[in-house]
Motif scaffolding. Structure first.
Motif, PDB file in Angstrom:
ATOM      1  N   SER A   3      48.378 -16.423 -12.162  1.00  0.00           N
ATOM      2  CA  SER A   3      48.579 -15.194 -11.391  1.00  0.00           C
ATOM      3  C   SER A   3      47.473 -14.169 -11.605  1.00  0.00           C
ATOM      4  CB  SER A   3      49.933 -14.568 -11.758  1.00  0.00           C
ATOM      5  OG  SER A   3      49.983 -14.245 -13.148  1.00  0.00           O
ATOM      6  N   ASN A   4      46.521 -14.458 -12.486  1.00  0.00           N
ATOM      7  CA  ASN A   4      45.446 -13.519 -12.789  1.00  0.00           C
ATOM      8  C   ASN A   4      44.244 -13.808 -11.888  1.00  0.00           C
ATOM      9  OD1 ASN A   4      43.577 -11.794 -13.870  1.00  0.00           O
ATOM     10  ND2 ASN A   4      43.665 -12.628 -15.952  1.00  0.00           N
ATOM     11  N   PRO A   5      43.889 -12.883 -10.964  1.00  0.00           N
ATOM     12  CA  PRO A   5      42.746 -13.131 -10.062  1.00  0.00           C
ATOM     13  C   PRO A   5      41.432 -13.307 -10.804  1.00  0.00           C
ATOM     14  CG  PRO A   5      44.093 -11.289  -9.282  1.00  0.00           C
ATOM     15  CD  PRO A   5      44.563 -11.612 -10.662  1.00  0.00           C
ATOM     16  N   ALA A   6      41.334 -12.712 -11.998  1.00  0.00           N
ATOM     17  CA  ALA A   6      40.093 -12.840 -12.759  1.00  0.00           C
ATOM     18  C   ALA A   6      39.846 -14.280 -13.193  1.00  0.00           C
ATOM     19  CB  ALA A   6      40.128 -11.926 -13.981  1.00  0.00           C
ATOM     20  N   ARG A   7      40.910 -15.068 -13.295  1.00  0.00           N
ATOM     21  CA  ARG A   7      40.737 -16.460 -13.698  1.00  0.00           C
ATOM     22  C   ARG A   7      39.996 -17.247 -12.619  1.00  0.00           C
ATOM     23  NH1 ARG A   7      40.782 -17.835 -18.621  1.00  0.00           N
ATOM     24  NH2 ARG A   7      41.482 -19.930 -18.085  1.00  0.00           N
ATOM     25  N   ILE A   8      40.247 -16.931 -11.348  1.00  0.00           N
ATOM     26  CA  ILE A   8      39.548 -17.619 -10.268  1.00  0.00           C
ATOM     27  C   ILE A   8      38.060 -17.298 -10.306  1.00  0.00           C
ATOM     28  CG2 ILE A   8      39.355 -17.821  -7.762  1.00  0.00           C
ATOM     29  CD1 ILE A   8      42.321 -17.323  -7.551  1.00  0.00           C
ATOM     30  N   THR A   9      37.739 -16.027 -10.554  1.00  0.00           N
ATOM     31  CA  THR A   9      36.332 -15.635 -10.655  1.00  0.00           C
ATOM     32  C   THR A   9      35.646 -16.339 -11.825  1.00  0.00           C
ATOM     33  OG1 THR A   9      36.881 -13.476  -9.709  1.00  0.00           O
ATOM     34  CG2 THR A   9      34.775 -13.680 -10.858  1.00  0.00           C
ATOM     35  N   ALA A  10      36.354 -16.396 -12.965  1.00  0.00           N
ATOM     36  CA  ALA A  10      35.786 -17.066 -14.131  1.00  0.00           C
ATOM     37  C   ALA A  10      35.615 -18.559 -13.882  1.00  0.00           C
ATOM     38  CB  ALA A  10      36.674 -16.827 -15.350  1.00  0.00           C
ATOM     39  N   CYS A  11      36.563 -19.143 -13.160  1.00  0.00           N
ATOM     40  CA  CYS A  11      36.475 -20.569 -12.856  1.00  0.00           C
ATOM     41  C   CYS A  11      35.302 -20.843 -11.908  1.00  0.00           C
ATOM     42  CB  CYS A  11      37.782 -21.050 -12.243  1.00  0.00           C
ATOM     43  SG  CYS A  11      37.900 -22.845 -12.047  1.00  0.00           S
ATOM     44  N   GLU A  12      35.066 -19.943 -10.960  1.00  0.00           N
ATOM     45  CA  GLU A  12      33.916 -20.091 -10.069  1.00  0.00           C
ATOM     46  C   GLU A  12      32.611 -20.046 -10.860  1.00  0.00           C
ATOM     47  OE1 GLU A  12      34.249 -17.052  -7.171  1.00  0.00           O
ATOM     48  OE2 GLU A  12      35.880 -18.014  -6.064  1.00  0.00           O
ATOM     49  N   GLY A  13      32.560 -19.183 -11.864  1.00  0.00           N
ATOM     50  CA  GLY A  13      31.363 -19.129 -12.703  1.00  0.00           C
ATOM     51  C   GLY A  13      31.159 -20.413 -13.480  1.00  0.00           C
ATOM     52  N   ALA A  14      32.252 -21.008 -13.970  1.00  0.00           N
ATOM     53  CA  ALA A  14      32.127 -22.269 -14.704  1.00  0.00           C
ATOM     54  C   ALA A  14      31.703 -23.413 -13.793  1.00  0.00           C
ATOM     55  CB  ALA A  14      33.456 -22.600 -15.387  1.00  0.00           C
ATOM     56  N   LEU A  15      32.042 -23.314 -12.511  1.00  0.00           N
ATOM     57  CA  LEU A  15      31.701 -24.374 -11.561  1.00  0.00           C
ATOM     58  C   LEU A  15      30.257 -24.303 -11.087  1.00  0.00           C
ATOM     59  CD1 LEU A  15      34.941 -24.470  -9.371  1.00  0.00           C
ATOM     60  CD2 LEU A  15      34.120 -26.258 -10.909  1.00  0.00           C
ATOM     61  N   ASP A  16      29.545 -23.229 -11.406  1.00  0.00           N
ATOM     62  CA  ASP A  16      28.158 -23.092 -10.967  1.00  0.00           C
ATOM     63  C   ASP A  16      27.265 -24.199 -11.515  1.00  0.00           C
ATOM     64  OD1 ASP A  16      28.438 -20.944  -9.318  1.00  0.00           O
ATOM     65  OD2 ASP A  16      28.074 -19.450 -10.871  1.00  0.00           O
ATOM     66  N   ARG A  17      27.691 -24.806 -12.608  1.00  0.00           N
ATOM     67  CA  ARG A  17      26.858 -25.846 -13.212  1.00  0.00           C
ATOM     68  C   ARG A  17      27.054 -27.209 -12.540  1.00  0.00           C
ATOM     69  NH1 ARG A  17      28.436 -25.468 -19.129  1.00  0.00           N
ATOM     70  NH2 ARG A  17      28.709 -23.280 -18.526  1.00  0.00           N
ATOM     71  N   TYR A  18      27.924 -27.261 -11.524  1.00  0.00           N
ATOM     72  CA  TYR A  18      28.184 -28.521 -10.831  1.00  0.00           C
ATOM     73  C   TYR A  18      27.787 -28.419  -9.367  1.00  0.00           C
ATOM     74  CZ  TYR A  18      31.074 -29.596 -14.904  1.00  0.00           C
ATOM     75  OH  TYR A  18      31.516 -29.818 -16.172  1.00  0.00           O
ATOM     76  N   GLY A  19      27.397 -29.542  -8.810  1.00  0.00           N
ATOM     77  CA  GLY A  19      27.140 -29.651  -7.382  1.00  0.00           C
ATOM     78  C   GLY A  19      28.103 -30.644  -6.761  1.00  0.00           C
ATOM     79  N   LEU A  20      28.425 -30.440  -5.495  1.00  0.00           N
ATOM     80  CA  LEU A  20      29.365 -31.313  -4.804  1.00  0.00           C
ATOM     81  C   LEU A  20      28.620 -32.429  -4.093  1.00  0.00           C
ATOM     82  CD1 LEU A  20      32.426 -31.571  -4.020  1.00  0.00           C
ATOM     83  CD2 LEU A  20      31.793 -30.427  -1.883  1.00  0.00           C
ATOM     84  N   ILE A  21      29.124 -33.654  -4.225  1.00  0.00           N
ATOM     85  CA  ILE A  21      28.567 -34.800  -3.509  1.00  0.00           C
ATOM     86  C   ILE A  21      29.714 -35.524  -2.809  1.00  0.00           C
ATOM     87  CG2 ILE A  21      26.566 -35.128  -5.002  1.00  0.00           C
ATOM     88  CD1 ILE A  21      28.073 -37.231  -6.526  1.00  0.00           C
TER      89      ILE A  21
END
Length: 662
Positions: free
Chosen positions: A500-518
């Motif tokens: 329920s914490n919107p900040a978790r989505i932002t933090a998760c987006e930051g962690a995903l920056d190290r990955y690319g989608l294929i």
């Protein structure tokens, strides 16, 4: 009808029922459930690596709750090549035999009456039982050993009771519930007197199962530092809403399975004190297991597999109640009983049917509403009731098998893979696979695996920051656009400890920056050198891995040439070529070479990229179109994008964009 012939018909019905519902989309017999492959991998590691661990070198030997089933799978890994059969077929055959044995045992409670076949018939027509018999899990063995122990108690066979209860505990740690229930009946119940007074088993029969329980506790404590198994944690530390979810799941079970509603008959006679002792004992054991399942929340396996061990006891109790009704001198009672049997058998059959009309009778919408679940499903699944849930499980398992085979054949050995669905991916890929929900391997070095049921929430941000080589982000095929924000939102709301914490989505987006989608082209199998069926699937790859394709654009006197250089595994991509006019407007090149103001247009769609070796592969060549009136082209840009990708999301790009000034 002769009783032996009727019993044979019931066995044939169960076998035909299992074969009929456990099929894939092409009508072939389907693979086991995805969770079953966890025991397969543990058994293989035990046999060939000498380690009872999910990933070799780790200490997580509790990755699967059934020690005995892991041993069975280990034996299967050894003997399957000898018999020239697959591991899937071997384990599923053993599961069917266990469930057929359960059917035989349940017919022994009233061996002098044809009415004793009521319970076997209900078991044979139950979709829950049919699905559990071929799901590749230990459910059939667990149900067989529990029922054998109960029959031994009722018939006064101490040796059978001791061995059956010991095997039951080894099959699942929850078998201690059956030990406690049967011990309670021995201490406070009375022997069965329906077919003559039976001798009471001595308390010494419980020594062996108690010693097995004590030995497992000691071994677990000496090995892991924990006394109780992970399966006990949901009872000691229930999650918010766990009990209410279990009650809703129990309601769904009664409505979707239909036949357990016949418990009204033994309940009525039990309140009047007229129900047989065997019937009362069976209802008690079923009640103990049912309450234990409800306290754990909603099951994570389709067709209410968790409640299957209670069904033989439920139907024995129902059988005893119906016998009293059928023996009644009042005609209306007998007619009500026969009508209830017909209605419940019909309901059980319809629960095993896919939604659809029955001839001219329009029932599809009604059937779909009937199979709609209550509460939340496990992560990545809709988890509908009845046949719908089974179909979803089979389809997802087929897809995960394809992912596992792709990771085995196309990815460098030793690549680390993170996924919330580790079963068949881990078994088939033979790579170091880590469970995002911490069930097959601990998330911390000194921690222990989480229980499989219910699913526990985790710190998704810390998990993704561990920098795995590959991440399996979703369960469905890549039919729609999938952005970085989509994945962050899905994972946080689905499995994060603070959804329920919107900040978790932002933090998760930051962690995903190290990955690319294929986008992977997943193939089912090969027929005459060609994939029989192929579907796209999304996978995340760490950006530090040098696997991105490179394109080169050459322009000479308005003629352009796009070349691909690729050094990695196969993947799918779209080629977008963009032209910028001198007035600042952007145009996208169509496959025919025309310029379009719609930037969603691509020059090439669904390109299959493969290792090009030392030489490049031409993707497109042609002549640049004429610019809009009064303008000139100032540059041309080319980039590879994921199919279905939209906008400028980081997950949209497969390669770096190449820009050539004109």
């Amino acid at each position: 009808m002769n009783r032996s012939i009727a019993l044979f018909v019931a066995l044939a019905i169960l076998l035909a029922h299992a074969l009929a519902i456990h099929t894939d989309g092409e009508g072939s017999f389907a693979f086991p459930y995805d969770k079953a492959y966890v025991a397969f991998r543990l058994g293989r590691n035990l046999v060939f690596d000498g380690q009872l661990a999910w990933n070799p070198g780790t200490s997580a030997f509790e990755s699967h709750p059934s020690v005995l089933w892991v041993l069975v799978c280990g034996i299967g890994e050894r003997i399957a090549p000898f018999f020239h059969v697959s591991m899937n077929a071997l384990v599923q055959t053993f599961g069917v035999l266990c469930m057929l044995g359960t059917l035989l045992l349940v017919s022994r409670f009233r061996s002098d009456r044809i009415a004793s076949l009521i319970a076997p018939v209900f078991l044979a027509t139950s979709g829950c039982v049919a699905a559990a018999s071929v799901n590749g899990m230990e459910t059939g063995l667990f149900t067989l050993t529990a029922l054998a122990a109960f029959l031994a108690l009722e018939r006064g066979h101490p040796r059978l009771l001791a061995v059956s209860l010991s095997l039951c505990v080894l099959t699942r740690p929850e078998g201690v519930l059956f030990v406690g229930a049967i011990l309670f009946l021995r201490l406070f119940g009375r022997p069965n007197d329906d077919e003559g007074e039976r001798p009471r088993v001595g308390l010494i029969a419980f020594v062996l199962p108690i010693l097995v329980i004590a030995a497992s506790l000691v071994i677990r404590w000496r090995t892991t530092g924990f006394v109780l198994p992970p399966a006990a944690m949901p009872y000691l530390h229930p999650a918010p809403g766990q009990w209410s979810a279990g009650v809703l799941d129990l309601r769904d079970f009664m409505i979707a399975s239909v036949s357990p509603l016949l418990l009204a008959f033994p309940a009525w006679y039990l309140m009047r004190g007229a129900l047989s002792r065997t019937g009362a004992h069976a209802v008690f054991v079923a009640l103990v297991w049912t309450i234990a399942c409800a306290l754990r929340g909603r099951s994570t396996v389709p067709f209410h597999e968790a409640l299957v061990p209670a069904l033989p006891f439920i139907f024995v109790g129902v059988q005893e109640g119906l016998i009293l009704v059928l023996d009644s001198p009042r005609m209306w009672k007998r007619r009500v009983a026969v009508g209830a049997i017909v209605v419940c058998l019909t309901g059980s059959v319809l629960a095993s049917k896919t939604p659809g009309d029955i001839g001219p009778i329009h029932l599809e919408s009604l059937h779909q509403a009937w199979m709609s679940p209550s509460g939340h499903a496990r992560f990545g699944y809709e988890q509908e009731l009845g046949r719908n849930g089974l179909i979803e499980e089979i389809e997802q398992t087929i897809r995960f098998r394809r992912v596992g085979l792709f990771l085995r054949d196309q990815v460098e050995a030793g690549s680390t893979i993170l996924t919330p669905w580790p079963g068949s991916i881990g078994y088939l890929s033979r790579q170091p696979v880590f469970d995002a929900l911490g069930r097959t391997d601990p998330q911390k070095p000194l921690d222990r695996p989480h229980p499989w049921w219910p699913e526990e929430r985790v710190d998704t941000v810390a998990l993704l920051q561990q920098d795995f080589d590959y991440v399996v982000p979703m369960t469905n095929a890549a039919r729609d656009a999938f952005s970085l924000s989509d994945m962050a939102t899905t994972w946080v709301q689905g499995i994060d400890q603070d959804p329920s914490n919107p900040a978790r989505i932002t933090a998760c987006e930051g962690a995903l920056d190290r990955y690319g989608l294929i986008t992977l082209p997943l193939a089912d199998d090969v027929d005459r050198g060609q994939p029989r069926s192929t579907e796209p699937f999304y996978l995340l790859r760490a950006r530090r891995i040098d696997g991105r394709p490179r394109i080169d654009v050459r322009v000479d006197n308005r003629r352009f040439h796009v070349v691909l250089y690729h050094k990695s595994h196969r993947q799918l991509a779209d080629l977008r070529i963009t032209l910028e006019a001198s007035d600042g407007r952007l145009f996208s090149l169509r496959p025919t070479g025309e310029a379009s103001a719609d930037l969603a247009v691509h020059a090439r769609c669904g390109l299959l990229l493969y290792d090009t070796g030392s030489r490049g592969v031409e993707l497109m060549r042609g002549r640049l179109p004429l610019p809009p009136d009064g303008t000139t082209w100032i540059d041309v840009r080319a980039v590879l994008r994921n199919p279905q990708a939209r906008g400028e999301d980081p997950f949209a790009f497969v390669s770096e964009e190449v820009r050539i000034a004109l």
